[in-house]
Write a protein that holds these residues in place. Structure first.
Motif, PDB file in Angstrom:
ATOM      1  N   ASN A   1       0.818  -1.204   0.000  1.00 27.76           N
ATOM      2  CA  ASN A   1       0.000   0.000   0.000  1.00 27.76           C
ATOM      3  C   ASN A   1       0.855   1.258   0.000  1.00 27.76           C
ATOM      4  O   ASN A   1       1.774   1.386   0.814  1.00 27.76           O
ATOM      5  N   CYS A   2       0.531   2.205  -0.901  1.00 20.05           N
ATOM      6  CA  CYS A   2       1.332   3.429  -1.047  1.00 20.05           C
ATOM      7  C   CYS A   2       0.730   4.618  -0.307  1.00 20.05           C
ATOM      8  O   CYS A   2       1.089   5.759  -0.577  1.00 20.05           O
ATOM      9  N   ALA A   3      -0.189   4.350   0.626  1.00 20.90           N
ATOM     10  CA  ALA A   3      -0.740   5.387   1.507  1.00 20.90           C
ATOM     11  C   ALA A   3      -1.443   6.511   0.749  1.00 20.90           C
ATOM     12  O   ALA A   3      -1.404   7.671   1.157  1.00 20.90           O
ATOM     13  N   SER A   4      -2.082   6.169  -0.354  1.00 21.83           N
ATOM     14  CA  SER A   4      -2.739   7.179  -1.181  1.00 21.83           C
ATOM     15  C   SER A   4      -4.167   6.764  -1.524  1.00 21.83           C
ATOM     16  O   SER A   4      -4.500   5.572  -1.511  1.00 21.83           O
ATOM     17  N   ILE A   5      -4.983   7.763  -1.851  1.00 20.31           N
ATOM     18  CA  ILE A   5      -6.405   7.530  -2.117  1.00 20.31           C
ATOM     19  C   ILE A   5      -6.627   6.525  -3.242  1.00 20.31           C
ATOM     20  O   ILE A   5      -7.490   5.652  -3.160  1.00 20.31           O
ATOM     21  N   SER A   6      -5.848   6.639  -4.323  1.00 22.45           N
ATOM     22  CA  SER A   6      -6.064   5.760  -5.479  1.00 22.45           C
ATOM     23  C   SER A   6      -5.479   4.366  -5.312  1.00 22.45           C
ATOM     24  O   SER A   6      -5.723   3.493  -6.136  1.00 22.45           O
ATOM     25  N   CYS A   7      -4.685   4.167  -4.255  1.00 26.57           N
ATOM     26  CA  CYS A   7      -4.166   2.815  -4.002  1.00 26.57           C
ATOM     27  C   CYS A   7      -5.311   1.869  -3.668  1.00 26.57           C
ATOM     28  O   CYS A   7      -6.326   2.289  -3.121  1.00 26.57           O
ATOM     29  N   PRO A   8      -5.157   0.585  -3.978  1.00 32.94           N
ATOM     30  CA  PRO A   8      -6.089  -0.383  -3.407  1.00 32.94           C
ATOM     31  C   PRO A   8      -6.074  -0.222  -1.894  1.00 32.94           C
ATOM     32  O   PRO A   8      -5.054   0.144  -1.311  1.00 32.94           O
TER      33      PRO A   8
ATOM     34  N   ILE B   1     -16.703  -7.883 -19.400  1.00 28.92           N
ATOM     35  CA  ILE B   1     -16.130  -6.875 -20.283  1.00 28.92           C
ATOM     36  C   ILE B   1     -15.792  -7.519 -21.627  1.00 28.92           C
ATOM     37  O   ILE B   1     -15.185  -8.595 -21.681  1.00 28.92           O
ATOM     38  N   ASN B   2     -16.155  -6.830 -22.703  1.00 29.69           N
ATOM     39  CA  ASN B   2     -15.824  -7.318 -24.036  1.00 29.69           C
ATOM     40  C   ASN B   2     -14.304  -7.337 -24.216  1.00 29.69           C
ATOM     41  O   ASN B   2     -13.631  -6.379 -23.852  1.00 29.69           O
ATOM     42  N   PRO B   3     -13.761  -8.421 -24.740  1.00 35.44           N
ATOM     43  CA  PRO B   3     -12.299  -8.512 -24.928  1.00 35.44           C
ATOM     44  C   PRO B   3     -11.712  -7.364 -25.730  1.00 35.44           C
ATOM     45  O   PRO B   3     -10.535  -7.041 -25.590  1.00 35.44           O
ATOM     46  N   LYS B   4     -12.530  -6.723 -26.574  1.00 35.44           N
ATOM     47  CA  LYS B   4     -12.049  -5.616 -27.399  1.00 35.44           C
ATOM     48  C   LYS B   4     -12.487  -4.255 -26.854  1.00 35.44           C
ATOM     49  O   LYS B   4     -12.463  -3.240 -27.561  1.00 35.44           O
ATOM     50  N   ALA B   5     -12.863  -4.234 -25.597  1.00 34.91           N
ATOM     51  CA  ALA B   5     -13.319  -2.992 -24.983  1.00 34.91           C
ATOM     52  C   ALA B   5     -12.223  -1.930 -25.015  1.00 34.91           C
ATOM     53  O   ALA B   5     -11.027  -2.243 -24.921  1.00 34.91           O
ATOM     54  N   LYS B   6     -12.629  -0.673 -25.151  1.00 31.71           N
ATOM     55  CA  LYS B   6     -11.686   0.445 -25.163  1.00 31.71           C
ATOM     56  C   LYS B   6     -11.152   0.677 -23.750  1.00 31.71           C
ATOM     57  O   LYS B   6     -11.922   0.721 -22.787  1.00 31.71           O
ATOM     58  N   ILE B   7      -9.832   0.826 -23.626  1.00 33.79           N
ATOM     59  CA  ILE B   7      -9.196   1.011 -22.320  1.00 33.79           C
ATOM     60  C   ILE B   7      -8.610   2.413 -22.201  1.00 33.79           C
ATOM     61  O   ILE B   7      -7.920   2.892 -23.101  1.00 33.79           O
ATOM     62  N   SER B   8      -8.901   3.070 -21.081  1.00 35.06           N
ATOM     63  CA  SER B   8      -8.200   4.309 -20.728  1.00 35.06           C
ATOM     64  C   SER B   8      -7.862   4.216 -19.239  1.00 35.06           C
ATOM     65  O   SER B   8      -8.435   3.407 -18.502  1.00 35.06           O
ATOM     66  N   TYR B   9      -6.928   5.050 -18.826  1.00 31.31           N
ATOM     67  CA  TYR B   9      -6.432   4.956 -17.453  1.00 31.31           C
ATOM     68  C   TYR B   9      -6.756   6.226 -16.672  1.00 31.31           C
ATOM     69  O   TYR B   9      -6.604   7.341 -17.175  1.00 31.31           O
ATOM     70  N   LEU B  10      -7.194   6.042 -15.450  1.00 31.45           N
ATOM     71  CA  LEU B  10      -7.601   7.155 -14.607  1.00 31.45           C
ATOM     72  C   LEU B  10      -6.395   7.863 -13.990  1.00 31.45           C
ATOM     73  O   LEU B  10      -5.369   7.228 -13.702  1.00 31.45           O
ATOM     74  N   LYS B  11      -6.538   9.166 -13.777  1.00 25.46           N
ATOM     75  CA  LYS B  11      -5.496   9.924 -13.099  1.00 25.46           C
ATOM     76  C   LYS B  11      -5.381   9.446 -11.659  1.00 25.46           C
ATOM     77  O   LYS B  11      -6.382   9.232 -10.980  1.00 25.46           O
ATOM     78  N   TYR B  12      -4.165   9.273 -11.195  1.00 27.13           N
ATOM     79  CA  TYR B  12      -3.927   8.746  -9.854  1.00 27.13           C
ATOM     80  C   TYR B  12      -4.046   9.860  -8.825  1.00 27.13           C
ATOM     81  O   TYR B  12      -3.490  10.953  -8.997  1.00 27.13           O
ATOM     82  N   ASP B  13      -4.772   9.587  -7.753  1.00 27.56           N
ATOM     83  CA  ASP B  13      -4.954  10.543  -6.659  1.00 27.56           C
ATOM     84  C   ASP B  13      -3.959  10.199  -5.547  1.00 27.56           C
ATOM     85  O   ASP B  13      -4.124   9.206  -4.836  1.00 27.56           O
ATOM     86  N   TRP B  14      -2.932  11.016  -5.392  1.00 32.55           N
ATOM     87  CA  TRP B  14      -1.869  10.738  -4.438  1.00 32.55           C
ATOM     88  C   TRP B  14      -2.125  11.357  -3.064  1.00 32.55           C
ATOM     89  O   TRP B  14      -1.245  11.302  -2.183  1.00 32.55           O
ATOM     90  N   ARG B  15      -3.305  11.890  -2.831  1.00 30.06           N
ATOM     91  CA  ARG B  15      -3.612  12.411  -1.498  1.00 30.06           C
ATOM     92  C   ARG B  15      -3.562  11.295  -0.464  1.00 30.06           C
ATOM     93  O   ARG B  15      -3.864  10.133  -0.758  1.00 30.06           O
ATOM     94  N   LEU B  16      -3.198  11.661   0.755  1.00 29.00           N
ATOM     95  CA  LEU B  16      -3.025  10.678   1.819  1.00 29.00           C
ATOM     96  C   LEU B  16      -4.334   9.935   2.103  1.00 29.00           C
ATOM     97  O   LEU B  16      -5.409  10.544   2.132  1.00 29.00           O
ATOM     98  N   ASN B  17      -4.230   8.637   2.342  1.00 27.30           N
ATOM     99  CA  ASN B  17      -5.416   7.806   2.634  1.00 27.30           C
ATOM    100  C   ASN B  17      -5.806   7.909   4.103  1.00 27.30           C
ATOM    101  O   ASN B  17      -5.962   6.903   4.798  1.00 27.30           O
ATOM    102  N   SER B  18      -5.972   9.135   4.561  1.00 26.97           N
ATOM    103  CA  SER B  18      -6.247   9.352   5.991  1.00 26.97           C
ATOM    104  C   SER B  18      -7.735   9.513   6.245  1.00 26.97           C
ATOM    105  O   SER B  18      -8.497   9.877   5.345  1.00 26.97           O
ATOM    106  N   LYS B  19      -8.114   9.270   7.489  1.00 24.39           N
ATOM    107  CA  LYS B  19      -9.501   9.436   7.885  1.00 24.39           C
ATOM    108  C   LYS B  19      -9.853  10.914   7.947  1.00 24.39           C
ATOM    109  O   LYS B  19      -9.048  11.707   8.443  1.00 24.39           O
TER     110      LYS B  19
END
Length: 236
Positions: free
Chosen positions: A143-150, A218-236
């Motif tokens: 875990n990278c301590a960020s909002i977009s991390c799993p 998901i269709n195997p030929k589905a269009k893929i794009s990637y979301l911008k990563y949110d590096w804000r701290l995963n704090s309460k």
């Protein structure tokens, strides 16, 4: 007699490792929500307990006699524990990206002590975990301590739980609409699937991997794009 002595030593050592892992697990249960948000203010008050666990890591040499699950759990726990320590050492802060030392980012600072050696977080993740175990689910374990991390798991990994927990974490991550937006013909997915594409495409395409866990086919030929990563701290 020698064999009995070895078995006794192994049992004692295993008990000690489990006891130390329980300390870290209790801290995670206490300070991490089920959604993966960390109460760093409260964690700071228990930093001495975290330091006890880090001392255990520093003096413990991972043994080749350990099972793969033991080793994988040990190193993922080490990564997460040292990441939390790094945050607490620099707290308060808005993002792990704000941490710099001698021009190095958080992941390239040599500070994580394990078995008498000093590692960077990158070395634990890429040189040890990714290189030795070839398990793409590692990316939902560390875990990278960020909002977009799993989300960070609110318990420590063990040899017993690691396979089921990583499987559940990956399923949750893939189907989390705040981190991956899945449709039949189009997907907007986490940049993790782009940065570590090689890990997810060993046995097929990225779509093939997503379909192992996705609630939406998901269709195997589905269009893929990637979301911008949110590096804000995963704090309460």
């Amino acid at each position: 007699m020698k064999q009995l002595s070895f078995l006794f030593f192994a049992l004692v050592f295993s008990t000690q490792v489990n006891a130390q892992t329980s300390i870290f697990s209790n801290l995670l249960e206490k300070h991490v929500s089920t959604e993966g948000f960390v109460n760093y203010d409260a964690f700071k008050a228990d930093e001495a307990q975290l330091d006890n666990y880090l001392s255990h890591l520093e003096s413990t040499i991972p043994d080749n006699s350990w099972s793969e699950n033991q080793l994988k759990a040990f190193w993922i726990n080490a990564y997460n524990a040292y990441t939390i320590k790094l945050i607490l050492k620099n707290y308060p802060l808005k993002s792990i990206m704000d941490i710099k030392k001698d021009g190095k980012t958080a992941w390239k600072i040599p500070f994580a002590k394990v078995g008498g050696e000093t590692y960077t977080l990158d070395e634990i993740e890429h040189t040890i975990l990714r290189k030795k175990y070839f398990d793409p689910r590692i990316h939902v374990g560390v875990n990278c301590a960020s909002i977009s991390c799993p989300k960070i798991l609110n318990k420590a990994f063990t040899a017993v739980n690691i396979d089921s927990e990583l499987e559940e974490l990956m399923k949750e991550f893939v189907n989390d609409s705040s981190r991956n937006k899945l449709g039949k013909k189009k997907v907007q997915i986490s940049s993790i699937f782009d940065w570590f594409k090689d890990d997810f495409t060993k046995n097929g395409s990225v779509i093939d991997y997503l379909n192992k866990y996705a609630n939406t086919a998901i269709n195997p030929k589905a269009k893929i794009s990637y979301l911008k990563y949110d590096w804000r701290l995963n704090s309460k």
